[in-house]
Design a protein around this motif. Structure first.
Motif, PDB file in Angstrom:
ATOM      1  N   GLU A 274      -9.093 -27.580 -46.028  1.00 47.20           N
ATOM      2  CA  GLU A 274      -8.175 -26.690 -46.623  1.00 47.20           C
ATOM      3  C   GLU A 274      -8.420 -26.065 -46.966  1.00 47.20           C
ATOM      4  O   GLU A 274      -8.126 -24.299 -46.625  1.00 47.20           O
ATOM      5  N   THR A 275      -9.315 -25.590 -48.057  1.00 44.32           N
ATOM      6  CA  THR A 275     -10.009 -24.836 -48.835  1.00 44.32           C
ATOM      7  C   THR A 275     -11.267 -23.705 -47.022  1.00 44.32           C
ATOM      8  O   THR A 275     -10.826 -23.091 -47.192  1.00 44.32           O
ATOM      9  N   LEU A 276     -11.471 -24.284 -46.032  1.00 42.79           N
ATOM     10  CA  LEU A 276     -12.507 -24.633 -45.221  1.00 42.79           C
ATOM     11  C   LEU A 276     -11.807 -23.597 -43.918  1.00 42.79           C
ATOM     12  O   LEU A 276     -11.676 -22.279 -43.973  1.00 42.79           O
ATOM     13  N   GLU A 277      -9.984 -24.414 -44.014  1.00 39.22           N
ATOM     14  CA  GLU A 277      -9.133 -23.068 -42.610  1.00 39.22           C
ATOM     15  C   GLU A 277      -8.578 -21.875 -43.590  1.00 39.22           C
ATOM     16  O   GLU A 277      -8.285 -20.967 -42.741  1.00 39.22           O
ATOM     17  N   ALA A 278      -8.728 -22.004 -45.020  1.00 32.70           N
ATOM     18  CA  ALA A 278      -8.063 -20.683 -45.743  1.00 32.70           C
ATOM     19  C   ALA A 278      -9.413 -19.540 -45.566  1.00 32.70           C
ATOM     20  O   ALA A 278      -8.941 -18.800 -45.495  1.00 32.70           O
TER      21      ALA A 278
END
Length: 475
Positions: A404-408
Motif C-alpha cells: 500500500e505504501t509503494l502504491e501510494a
C-alpha cells in the motif's frame, strides 16, 4: 553422480541385484554388462560393480522397478552355471577394479573398458564410466521430513548435489520444517523489487490480454458440465502405477494445503502463457510454489494464499496485484470442478517436469504421488478443501511487502508528473496568448496612424465629423 545403495545375492545360475534409487529417472535407465563388470545408470545415480565372476550380457535378462520401495531388481545369468561368487557382501571390494600385475611398469594396461564397437581400445571417453563412488549414508529417523504428505527423509545429499536448480532451500537435512517459512520469507524479501512492482502497477504491459483470457475450465463452470479425462490422460495415469498410502490426519492436511499451493502455481503459468506452455513454464511452476521450491509445510489456508500471491509478486515477469488475485479465482474454479480437473493440471505439470531436468525430482517427491492419491480420496474432501479456500481472506497488508505504501508513492509520483506536464502546457498556452496580444496591439497602432493621415488630407470621415461635433458642443 550418486552411488546408490545396493545388495547382491545368488543362486546356482543367477545373480540377483537390488538397487535402491528412489529419485531415479525411469525413462533414462541403463544396465550394461561387460564380462565381470556391470554398469548401472539412472540419473542422478551411477553404479559400477566388479564381480568375482563373469555374467552374461543377455538381451532377455529381466528387470523391474518397484515404485513403492524405490528399488530396481535385476536377475543376471552367470556365465558358468553353479559357479560360486565370493564376497558379494563386501560392498567396498565390489566397487574397486581388480588390479593386475604389470610386467613392465612403464606400460599402462587398460583392464576394463566401456562396451564399444572395439572392446580392445582404450580412450579418454572410457574414463567417464570410472567416476568416484561413495555410498549414500543410511537414513536416520530424526532427520527432517518433506515431500508428499511429509513422508520422505534422508534425500538431502541428492538434493544438494544434483538439484540445486530446483530447491531454494539449500540445507535440507539440517533445516527443521518449522524454520523453512522464516528462511523463505527472508529470501523473498531480499529479492523483492519495489521498482518492478510499481512499474507493473502503473504501466502494465500486456496485462489486459492476460486478464481477459478465459481458461478452458471456465466452460465447464458456465455450462455446468462434468469434467472428463481424455484417453491420453487415463493412459498417463495408468503408466504412473498404483500404491497405497498410510496417512494420518496431520499428514493429509499438509498434503491438501500443499496441493492448493501447487495448483496456484499451475494456474498462474496457464494464464500468463494464455494456455500455451513455454520453455519457462516448468521453472515458473517450480518457483512460484513454496512447496516445490522450499519443501514448505503449511498450517492453514491463509498462509497458503499469502505465500502464493507473495511469490507471484517477486519472481515472474508479470508482478501485479490484480493479476495475482485473478489467479486466486482460477485456483478456486479448478478446485470447484473436483478431482478430475485437478488431475488434468497435475498430469500437465508431471509432463513439464519430466521434460525439464532435473525437475523430474519434483515428480518423484510430489507430483506422481498426488496423481495416484487423488484417485483414491473422496470427492467430499475436495469439496471441503474448496470451501476452506473460499473462506480464507487476505489483503495487501497480509503479504508483508508494504504494497500500500509503494502504491501510494507510485500514485504521488504520477500526480507530480501530471502536474508538471499540466504546468508546461499552461505555460505554452500563456506564451501563445502573449504573442497574440502583441500582434493585435501592433495592428491597432497601425489603424490609428492611418486615421490621422486621413484627417490631415482634408478627406471626410465619420470619426473626424464626430470629433468636430464634440468640440462644438464644448464651445
Amino acid at each position: 553422480m550418486l552411488t546408490p545403495n545396493f545388495t547382491l545375492s545368488q543362486n546356482e545360475n543367477e545373480i540377483i541385484l537390488i538397487i535402491r534409487a528412489p529419485l531415479a529417472n525411469i525413462a533414462k535407465t541403463e544396465l550394461v554388462v561387460e564380462g565381470s563388470t556391470l554398469f548401472f545408470y539412472s540419473s542422478p545415480y551411477y553404479l559400477r560393480l566388479h564381480l568375482p565372476g563373469e555374467i552374461i550380457d543377455d538381451e532377455n535378462q529381466t528387470g523391474k522397478y518397484d515404485s513403492d520401495k524405490g528399488e530396481f531388481s535385476f536377475i543376471l545369468k552367470k556365465a558358468i552355471p553353479n559357479q560360486y561368487f565370493k564376497d558379494l557382501d563386501l560392498i567396498g571390494k565390489l566397487l574397486v577394479p581388480q588390479k593386475k600385475h604389470q610386467l613392465k611398469p612403464d606400460i599402462q594396461v587398460c583392464d576394463e573398458v566401456v562396451p564399444s564397437s572395439d572392446p580392445e581400445s582404450c580412450s579418454d571417453d572410457d574414463e567417464d564410466w570410472y567416476l568416484e563412488q561413495d555410498l549414500i549414508p543410511s537414513i536416520t529417523t530424526d532427520l527432517p521430513k518433506y515431500g508428499f504428505a511429509n513422508k520422505t527423509q534422508g534425500m538431502g545429499r541428492e538434493l544438494r548435489m544434483e538439484f540445486y536448480e530446483v530447491l531454494d532451500l539449500k540445507d535440507v537435512e539440517k533445516t527443521p520444517a518449522c524454520e523453512r517459512s522464516l528462511l523463505r520469507e527472508a529470501d523473498e524479501l531480499s529479492k523483492f523489487s519495489e521498482e518492478h512492482y510499481m512499474a507493473d502497477m502503473m504501466e502494465p504491459q500486456g496485462l489486459g490480454e492476460l486478464l481477459d483470457y478465459d481458461p478452458p475450465w471456465e466452460q465447464y463452470i458456465h455450462e455446468k458440465k462434468e469434467v472428463q479425462l481424455t484417453s491420453e490422460e487415463r493412459e498417463y495415469l495408468k503408466n504412473l502405477g498404483n500404491r497405497d498410502y498410510l496417512i494420518d490426519s496431520k499428514e493429509r492436511r499438509i498434503a491438501l494445503l500443499s496441493l492448493v499451493d501447487i495448483i496456484y502455481a499451475y494456474a498462474y503459468n496457464h494464464r500468463t502463457t494464455l494456455g500455451e506452455n513455454t520453455v519457462e513454464s516448468a521453472w515458473t511452476i517450480n518457483k512460484l510454489s513454496a512447496t516445490l521450491s522450499w519443501l514448505q509445510n503449511f498450517e492453514n489456508m491463509k498462509d497458503v494464499k499469502v505465500a502464493c500471491v507473495r511469490r507471484s509478486l517477486i519472481y515472474p515477469l508479470h508482478r501485479n496485484w490484480i493479476l495475482s488475485t485473478t489467479v486466486l479465482e482460477d485456483t478456486l474454479n479448478i478446485l470447484k470442478l473436483g478431482r478430475r480437473q485437478i488431475l488434468k493440471c497435475l498430469i500437465e505439470i508431471h509432463g513439464l517436469f519430466n521434460g525439464s531436468e532435473p525437475r523430474y525430482l519434483l515428480n518423484q517427491l510430489f507430483i506422481t504421488d498426488y496423481c495416484i492419491w487423488l484417485q483414491k480420496i473422496s470427492e467430499k474432501r475436495i469439496t471441503h478443501l474448496t470451501q476452506y479456500f473460499k473462506e480464507a481472506k487476505i489483503c495487501k497488508n497480509d503479504i508483508r511487502l508494504d504494497l500500500e505504501t509503494l502504491e501510494a508513492v507510485a500514485l504521488m509520483v504520477e500526480k507530480e508528473e501530471l502536474d508538471r506536464m499540466t504546468d508546461q502546457v499552461t505555460s505554452k498556452i500563456d506564451n501563445i496568448n502573449v504573442d497574440s496580444d502583441d500582434t493585435e496591439d501592433s495592428e491597432d497602432d497601425s489603424d490609428t496612424t492611418g486615421s490621422s493621415s486621413s484627417c490631415s488630407s482634408s478627406s471626410k470621415c465619420s470619426s473626424c465629423d464626430d470629433y468636430t461635433s464634440d468640440e462644438e458642443e464644448i464651445d
